[in-house]
Design a protein around this motif. Structure first.
Motif, PDB file in Angstrom:
ATOM      1  N   LYS A 177       0.830  -1.201   0.000  1.00 22.47           N
ATOM      2  CA  LYS A 177       0.000   0.000   0.000  1.00 22.47           C
ATOM      3  C   LYS A 177       0.871   1.259   0.000  1.00 22.47           C
ATOM      4  O   LYS A 177       0.608   2.228  -0.743  1.00 22.47           O
ATOM      5  CB  LYS A 177      -0.920   0.006   1.217  1.00 22.47           C
ATOM      6  CG  LYS A 177      -1.902   1.175   1.209  1.00 22.47           C
ATOM      7  CD  LYS A 177      -2.830   1.125   2.419  1.00 22.47           C
ATOM      8  CE  LYS A 177      -3.808   2.302   2.372  1.00 22.47           C
ATOM      9  NZ  LYS A 177      -4.681   2.344   3.559  1.00 22.47           N
TER      10      LYS A 177
ATOM     11  N   PHE B  11       2.346   1.742  -3.510  1.00 23.39           N
ATOM     12  CA  PHE B  11       1.362   2.237  -4.473  1.00 23.39           C
ATOM     13  C   PHE B  11       1.031   3.708  -4.197  1.00 23.39           C
ATOM     14  O   PHE B  11       0.833   4.488  -5.133  1.00 23.39           O
ATOM     15  CB  PHE B  11       0.085   1.383  -4.426  1.00 23.39           C
ATOM     16  CG  PHE B  11       0.158   0.145  -5.270  1.00 23.39           C
ATOM     17  CD1 PHE B  11       0.166   0.232  -6.655  1.00 23.39           C
ATOM     18  CD2 PHE B  11       0.227  -1.111  -4.699  1.00 23.39           C
ATOM     19  CE1 PHE B  11       0.238  -0.903  -7.448  1.00 23.39           C
ATOM     20  CE2 PHE B  11       0.301  -2.263  -5.484  1.00 23.39           C
ATOM     21  CZ  PHE B  11       0.304  -2.163  -6.860  1.00 23.39           C
TER      22      PHE B  11
ATOM     23  N   SER C 115      -6.776   3.784 -12.136  1.00 26.67           N
ATOM     24  CA  SER C 115      -6.548   2.371 -11.840  1.00 26.67           C
ATOM     25  C   SER C 115      -5.639   2.222 -10.624  1.00 26.67           C
ATOM     26  O   SER C 115      -5.786   1.285  -9.823  1.00 26.67           O
ATOM     27  CB  SER C 115      -5.928   1.662 -13.049  1.00 26.67           C
ATOM     28  OG  SER C 115      -4.660   2.206 -13.354  1.00 26.67           O
TER      29      SER C 115
ATOM     30  N   THR D  31      -7.653   2.687  -7.608  1.00 29.00           N
ATOM     31  CA  THR D  31      -8.467   1.485  -7.400  1.00 29.00           C
ATOM     32  C   THR D  31      -7.642   0.402  -6.719  1.00 29.00           C
ATOM     33  O   THR D  31      -8.135  -0.297  -5.812  1.00 29.00           O
ATOM     34  CB  THR D  31      -9.002   0.965  -8.744  1.00 29.00           C
ATOM     35  OG1 THR D  31      -9.781   1.998  -9.362  1.00 29.00           O
ATOM     36  CG2 THR D  31      -9.857  -0.262  -8.549  1.00 29.00           C
ATOM     37  N   GLN D  32      -6.388   0.217  -7.126  1.00 32.08           N
ATOM     38  CA  GLN D  32      -5.512  -0.776  -6.514  1.00 32.08           C
ATOM     39  C   GLN D  32      -5.232  -0.439  -5.058  1.00 32.08           C
ATOM     40  O   GLN D  32      -5.228  -1.333  -4.191  1.00 32.08           O
ATOM     41  CB  GLN D  32      -4.201  -0.860  -7.297  1.00 32.08           C
ATOM     42  CG  GLN D  32      -4.354  -1.529  -8.660  1.00 32.08           C
ATOM     43  CD  GLN D  32      -3.105  -1.369  -9.512  1.00 32.08           C
ATOM     44  OE1 GLN D  32      -2.435  -0.345  -9.442  1.00 32.08           O
ATOM     45  NE2 GLN D  32      -2.817  -2.372 -10.318  1.00 32.08           N
TER      46      GLN D  32
ATOM     47  N   ALA E  88      -8.204  -1.446  -3.118  1.00 27.85           N
ATOM     48  CA  ALA E  88      -8.302  -2.901  -2.998  1.00 27.85           C
ATOM     49  C   ALA E  88      -7.328  -3.422  -1.945  1.00 27.85           C
ATOM     50  O   ALA E  88      -7.676  -4.309  -1.140  1.00 27.85           O
ATOM     51  CB  ALA E  88      -8.025  -3.558  -4.351  1.00 27.85           C
ATOM     52  N   ILE E  89      -6.114  -2.885  -1.933  1.00 31.01           N
ATOM     53  CA  ILE E  89      -5.132  -3.303  -0.929  1.00 31.01           C
ATOM     54  C   ILE E  89      -5.600  -2.914   0.466  1.00 31.01           C
ATOM     55  O   ILE E  89      -5.447  -3.665   1.431  1.00 31.01           O
ATOM     56  CB  ILE E  89      -3.755  -2.679  -1.237  1.00 31.01           C
ATOM     57  CG1 ILE E  89      -3.196  -3.271  -2.533  1.00 31.01           C
ATOM     58  CG2 ILE E  89      -2.777  -2.936  -0.099  1.00 31.01           C
ATOM     59  CD1 ILE E  89      -1.922  -2.617  -3.006  1.00 31.01           C
TER      60      ILE E  89
ATOM     61  N   ARG F 126      -2.690 -13.006  -4.134  1.00 30.70           N
ATOM     62  CA  ARG F 126      -3.068 -11.620  -4.416  1.00 30.70           C
ATOM     63  C   ARG F 126      -1.872 -10.681  -4.220  1.00 30.70           C
ATOM     64  O   ARG F 126      -1.657  -9.755  -5.017  1.00 30.70           O
ATOM     65  CB  ARG F 126      -4.234 -11.186  -3.512  1.00 30.70           C
ATOM     66  CG  ARG F 126      -5.567 -11.781  -3.926  1.00 30.70           C
ATOM     67  CD  ARG F 126      -6.695 -11.373  -2.972  1.00 30.70           C
ATOM     68  NE  ARG F 126      -6.906  -9.944  -2.942  1.00 30.70           N
ATOM     69  CZ  ARG F 126      -7.572  -9.240  -3.869  1.00 30.70           C
ATOM     70  NH1 ARG F 126      -8.071  -9.876  -4.920  1.00 30.70           N
ATOM     71  NH2 ARG F 126      -7.739  -7.950  -3.750  1.00 30.70           N
TER      72      ARG F 126
ATOM     73  N   PHE G 214      -0.189  -8.150  -6.938  1.00 31.68           N
ATOM     74  CA  PHE G 214       0.025  -6.727  -6.661  1.00 31.68           C
ATOM     75  C   PHE G 214       1.493  -6.342  -6.858  1.00 31.68           C
ATOM     76  O   PHE G 214       1.806  -5.255  -7.375  1.00 31.68           O
ATOM     77  CB  PHE G 214      -0.413  -6.388  -5.240  1.00 31.68           C
ATOM     78  CG  PHE G 214      -1.899  -6.242  -5.066  1.00 31.68           C
ATOM     79  CD1 PHE G 214      -2.635  -5.441  -5.932  1.00 31.68           C
ATOM     80  CD2 PHE G 214      -2.567  -6.895  -4.047  1.00 31.68           C
ATOM     81  CE1 PHE G 214      -4.011  -5.291  -5.776  1.00 31.68           C
ATOM     82  CE2 PHE G 214      -3.943  -6.754  -3.886  1.00 31.68           C
ATOM     83  CZ  PHE G 214      -4.663  -5.965  -4.754  1.00 31.68           C
TER      84      PHE G 214
ATOM     85  N   GLN H  63       2.177  -5.908 -10.517  1.00 28.73           N
ATOM     86  CA  GLN H  63       1.619  -4.629 -10.989  1.00 28.73           C
ATOM     87  C   GLN H  63       2.478  -3.456 -10.522  1.00 28.73           C
ATOM     88  O   GLN H  63       2.698  -2.489 -11.264  1.00 28.73           O
ATOM     89  CB  GLN H  63       0.182  -4.479 -10.484  1.00 28.73           C
ATOM     90  CG  GLN H  63      -0.796  -5.496 -11.059  1.00 28.73           C
ATOM     91  CD  GLN H  63      -2.128  -5.470 -10.346  1.00 28.73           C
ATOM     92  OE1 GLN H  63      -2.360  -4.667  -9.453  1.00 28.73           O
ATOM     93  NE2 GLN H  63      -3.018  -6.379 -10.742  1.00 28.73           N
TER      94      GLN H  63
END
Length: 313
Positions: free
Chosen positions: A66, A69, A85, A88-89, A92-93, A119, A123, A126
């Motif tokens: 997190k 990102f 996006s 959004t990630q 989600a995290i 998952r 991540f 990504q």
């Protein structure tokens, strides 16, 4: 009473011995069962400890993901870019983190462990791809910044050149304007008496009572720079008190000299042809002239082109 025979004593010993064997066996079984129970409890405790360690490690992994990102999001924002996006990630995290922290109060199964590890792996992939994109974007921005800096430098140079050109052009125009200034030559002031007779005096001294009109005669000097075009020449007849004769009825008015209004006595239009043409003014005051020195000034294109004086006695 029966006698305590050797046989009875023998049977009693056997019974006591059997009871001892049974007691010893039961005690051994209990000891074994307690040992087994202890081992099972320790195994369960170890499993729980391992699961808890796995859970805390997974939480740390997600917290680091997190943070990374969010770092990427800040870097993109610093470049003036937005990425939905990526947001959004991050969301989600954050949701996964909330779920992982919830396992501190309930069972964290092997299936849950596998799911969150998978998952996290996705991540991380990504994250790596996005870091590569950001590195490329930064490189592209540096190239653009360099090109923009060079462009601005070129633009500044062009602006400086333009300013220099405008200044040079203005200076040149001023020089051309100055060079094209006309000049009144052979300037003479004569008087015309009441009988219409014109009188010229080399000393430019006349008797005031004989003056009816003033006649100013001059030639325009040759000037190859001056444009051959229509022009206007203004004549100012300044009396001894310093004021220019001014009468709207006889065509007087005002004109601009260096941004200031100046009154003129008379004007006339002509076409400059660079032939040393002769021009003249004949001015009738329609009143008695004052005694003393009078000054005649001639102006064209914002310049004084001639000046003379005469005295009335």
């Amino acid at each position: 009473m029966s006698a305590n025979t050797p046989e009875k004593r023998s049977n009693r010993k056997l019974l006591i011995g059997g009871l001892l064997v049974v007691l010893i066996s039961i005690n051994g079984i209990l000891i074994y069962m307690n040992y087994q129970k202890k081992e099972k409890t320790e195994e369960q405790a170890e499993v729980i400890r391992v699961k808890n360690n796995e859970l805390e490690n997974q939480i740390k992994v997600y917290e680091a993901l997190k943070a990374d990102f969010e770092r990427q999001s800040q870097e993109l924002q610093a470049m003036g870019l937005e990425n939905d996006s990526l947001e959004t990630q991050i969301a989600a995290i954050g949701a996964d983190l909330d779920e992982l922290r919830g396992f501190r109060k309930r069972s964290y199964s092997l299936a849950d462990q596998r799911r969150f590890r998978d998952r996290a792996s996705a991540f991380e992939q990504q994250l790596k791809q996005k870091d590569e994109e950001i590195v490329q974007l930064k490189s592209d921005n540096e190239v653009l910044f360099t090109e923009n800096t060079e462009l601005k430098s070129t633009q500044n140079q062009l602006s400086d050149s333009l300013v220099t050109f405008k200044t040079s052009n203005r200076d040149l125009n001023e020089k051309v304007k100055l060079a094209s200034k006309l000049e009144a030559q052979n300037m003479n002031v004569n008087i015309i008496n009441q009988r219409g007779k014109e009188k010229e005096d080399n000393d430019n001294e006349f008797r005031a009572k004989r003056v009816d009109k003033i006649r100013v005669i001059f030639n325009l000097a040759k000037n190859d720079v001056a444009a051959k075009e229509p022009k206007t020449v203004y004549m100012r007849l300044i009396e001894p008190d310093g004021a220019a004769l001014y009468n709207l009825a006889t065509g007087s008015g005002s004109f601009q000299i260096d941004g200031e209004n100046m009154y003129f006595t008379a004007k006339r239009d002509f076409v400059f042809d660079n032939t040393q043409q002769q021009l003249s003014f004949t001015y009738d005051k329609n009143a008695e002239y004052k005694k003393g020195q009078h000054v005649v000034e001639l102006y064209t294109d914002g310049f004084m082109i001639g000046k003379s004086s005469f005295v009335l006695k």
